[in-house]
Design a protein around this motif. Structure first.
Motif, mmCIF file in Angstrom:
data_model
loop_
_atom_site.group_PDB
_atom_site.id
_atom_site.type_symbol
_atom_site.label_atom_id
_atom_site.label_comp_id
_atom_site.label_asym_id
_atom_site.label_seq_id
_atom_site.Cartn_x
_atom_site.Cartn_y
_atom_site.Cartn_z
ATOM 1 N N SER A 1 0.801 -1.233 0.000
ATOM 2 C CA SER A 1 0.000 0.000 0.000
ATOM 3 C C SER A 1 0.831 1.279 0.000
ATOM 4 N N GLY A 2 2.003 1.250 0.604
ATOM 5 C CA GLY A 2 2.817 2.453 0.683
ATOM 6 C C GLY A 2 3.681 2.699 -0.536
ATOM 7 N N ARG A 3 3.597 1.822 -1.530
ATOM 8 C CA ARG A 3 4.409 1.958 -2.748
ATOM 9 C C ARG A 3 3.537 2.093 -3.997
ATOM 10 N N ILE A 4 2.256 2.312 -3.839
ATOM 11 C CA ILE A 4 1.354 2.399 -4.985
ATOM 12 C C ILE A 4 1.823 3.491 -5.942
ATOM 13 N N GLY A 5 1.915 3.149 -7.227
ATOM 14 C CA GLY A 5 2.346 4.099 -8.235
ATOM 15 C C GLY A 5 3.839 4.344 -8.260
ATOM 16 N N ALA A 6 4.588 3.628 -7.423
ATOM 17 C CA ALA A 6 6.051 3.797 -7.371
ATOM 18 C C ALA A 6 6.716 2.578 -8.013
ATOM 19 N N HIS A 7 7.733 2.019 -7.370
ATOM 20 C CA HIS A 7 8.413 0.847 -7.906
ATOM 21 C C HIS A 7 8.855 -0.049 -6.759
ATOM 22 N N ASN A 8 9.435 -1.192 -7.101
ATOM 23 C CA ASN A 8 9.827 -2.202 -6.110
ATOM 24 C C ASN A 8 11.123 -1.815 -5.404
ATOM 25 N N ALA A 9 11.041 -0.827 -4.528
ATOM 26 C CA ALA A 9 12.222 -0.294 -3.848
ATOM 27 C C ALA A 9 12.870 -1.310 -2.912
ATOM 28 N N TRP A 10 12.153 -2.372 -2.539
ATOM 29 C CA TRP A 10 12.703 -3.362 -1.622
ATOM 30 C C TRP A 10 13.653 -4.338 -2.312
ATOM 31 N N ASP A 11 13.689 -4.359 -3.654
ATOM 32 C CA ASP A 11 14.525 -5.290 -4.406
ATOM 33 C C ASP A 11 15.830 -4.635 -4.829
ATOM 34 N N ASP A 12 16.872 -5.446 -4.995
ATOM 35 C CA ASP A 12 18.131 -4.943 -5.560
ATOM 36 C C ASP A 12 18.270 -5.352 -7.016
ATOM 37 N N GLY A 13 17.170 -5.796 -7.627
ATOM 38 C CA GLY A 13 17.172 -6.179 -9.033
ATOM 39 C C GLY A 13 16.600 -5.076 -9.904
ATOM 40 N N PRO A 14 16.176 -5.409 -11.121
ATOM 41 C CA PRO A 14 15.615 -4.413 -12.040
ATOM 42 C C PRO A 14 14.391 -3.734 -11.437
ATOM 43 N N ARG A 15 14.273 -2.432 -11.698
ATOM 44 C CA ARG A 15 13.136 -1.669 -11.198
ATOM 45 C C ARG A 15 11.884 -1.999 -12.020
ATOM 46 N N LYS A 16 10.797 -2.243 -11.313
ATOM 47 C CA LYS A 16 9.523 -2.552 -11.950
ATOM 48 C C LYS A 16 8.461 -1.602 -11.412
ATOM 49 N N PRO A 17 7.679 -0.976 -12.290
ATOM 50 C CA PRO A 17 6.618 -0.092 -11.803
ATOM 51 C C PRO A 17 5.502 -0.877 -11.129
ATOM 52 N N LEU A 18 4.891 -0.247 -10.144
ATOM 53 C CA LEU A 18 3.779 -0.842 -9.418
ATOM 54 C C LEU A 18 2.473 -0.181 -9.858
ATOM 55 N N MET A 19 1.370 -0.878 -9.658
ATOM 56 C CA MET A 19 0.079 -0.352 -10.072
ATOM 57 C C MET A 19 -0.227 0.992 -9.423
ATOM 58 N N THR A 20 -0.895 1.835 -10.161
ATOM 59 C CA THR A 20 -1.365 3.119 -9.658
ATOM 60 C C THR A 20 -2.714 2.938 -8.969
ATOM 61 N N ASP A 21 -3.191 4.006 -8.332
ATOM 62 C CA ASP A 21 -4.523 3.978 -7.738
ATOM 63 C C ASP A 21 -5.563 3.569 -8.777
ATOM 64 N N GLY A 22 -5.491 4.202 -9.950
ATOM 65 C CA GLY A 22 -6.472 3.931 -10.995
ATOM 66 C C GLY A 22 -6.435 2.498 -11.474
ATOM 67 N N GLN A 23 -5.241 1.938 -11.623
ATOM 68 C CA GLN A 23 -5.138 0.546 -12.063
ATOM 69 C C GLN A 23 -5.699 -0.409 -11.019
ATOM 70 N N ILE A 24 -5.453 -0.130 -9.761
ATOM 71 C CA ILE A 24 -5.972 -0.995 -8.698
ATOM 72 C C ILE A 24 -7.495 -0.957 -8.690
ATOM 73 N N ARG A 25 -8.065 0.231 -8.820
ATOM 74 C CA ARG A 25 -9.532 0.331 -8.879
ATOM 75 C C ARG A 25 -10.081 -0.429 -10.088
ATOM 76 N N THR A 26 -9.401 -0.307 -11.225
ATOM 77 C CA THR A 26 -9.873 -0.964 -12.447
ATOM 78 C C THR A 26 -9.871 -2.475 -12.311
ATOM 79 N N VAL A 27 -8.793 -3.047 -11.765
ATOM 80 C CA VAL A 27 -8.759 -4.512 -11.637
ATOM 81 C C VAL A 27 -9.743 -4.978 -10.574
ATOM 82 N N ALA A 28 -9.945 -4.177 -9.518
ATOM 83 C CA ALA A 28 -10.936 -4.542 -8.511
ATOM 84 C C ALA A 28 -12.333 -4.525 -9.117
ATOM 85 N N ASP A 29 -12.614 -3.520 -9.942
ATOM 86 C CA ASP A 29 -13.920 -3.443 -10.604
ATOM 87 C C ASP A 29 -14.129 -4.609 -11.573
#
Length: 233
Positions: free
Chosen positions: A95-123
């Protein structure tokens, strides 16, 4: 909860050049894995649906599909395939990384879902669960931080989707008795582990799925579960 239901654990579905932590499945491989399940009469569902069906004795042929971390490619690449096959799933979101990236990993950066994307998949019928607030190893937290990870993450996600968030997945699969009891006390209906010492509704084991899992490996993982369960799905 013994024997446990069959639950597959995914993370990212995307094209990749390097994947040191083995968290990514290519879109083509993912499509073949979903086709493999359907060809064998299996249907992927979210955890809430799976556990409710199991409690009613109607879980035969159901497979839990879970996606940890909330990567943006879940919305863009995984969900269209799931919907095409008539499958459901649970996405466990940090929840604290929504719209950001996988800061906990030391591998390639991957974008995380935005608020809008989360709402869309929930819908679209995808269950949203919590994967904590900042993706920290819960056994390393003190009691206050542990409570914040559990309670604040759920409150943020419930406010975002306008619906209850009933499930939790332990970051890194790290959870002992203290963490499992804290998740239960926080009011979560269930929680996903990886290989718990004592499977339960708040420590549901899962089978890791990666890009190397073709038909033979998928069959081996399903058969291993069936042997543990003592009956066919």
């Amino acid at each position: 909860m013994d024997p446990a239901p069959l639950v597959l654990m995914y993370h990212s579905v995307d094209h990749f050049r390097e994947d040191p932590h083995l968290v990514t499945v290519s879109p083509a491989r993912f499509e073949r894995q979903m086709a493999w399940l359907r060809a064998r009469g299996l249907r992927g569902v979210g955890m809430g649906e799976l556990l409710d069906a199991r409690a009613a004795g109607r879980d035969r042929g159901l497979v839990g599909l879970t996606f940890d971390d909330g990567y943006a490619d879940f919305a863009t690449r995984a969900v269209p395939v799931l919907l095409r096959y008539g499958f459901g799933a649970t996405a466990f979101v940090v929840s604290g990384r929504i719209g950001a990236h996988n800061a906990w990993d030391d591998g390639p950066r991957k974008p995380l879902m935005t608020d809008g994307q989360i709402r869309t998949v929930a819908d679209a019928g995808i269950e949203i669960g919590s994967h904590g607030r900042l993706h920290v190893s819960l056994p390393e937290t003190d009691d206050t931080e542990l409570r914040e990870e559990l309670e604040e993450s759920r409150a943020r996600l419930e406010d975002l989707i306008g619906a209850p968030v009933n499930g939790f997945a332990y970051p890194y699969g790290h959870a002992g008795d203290r963490e499992i009891e804290a998740v239960r006390a926080a009011g979560y209906d269930y929680a996903c582990h990886i290989r718990p010492d004592a499977p339960s509704r708040h420590a549901v084991p899962r089978a890791y799925i990666g890009d190397r899992d073709g038909p033979l490996r998928m069959r081996a993982k399903v058969l291993r579960h069936q042997l543990r369960r003592g009956s066919r799905l």
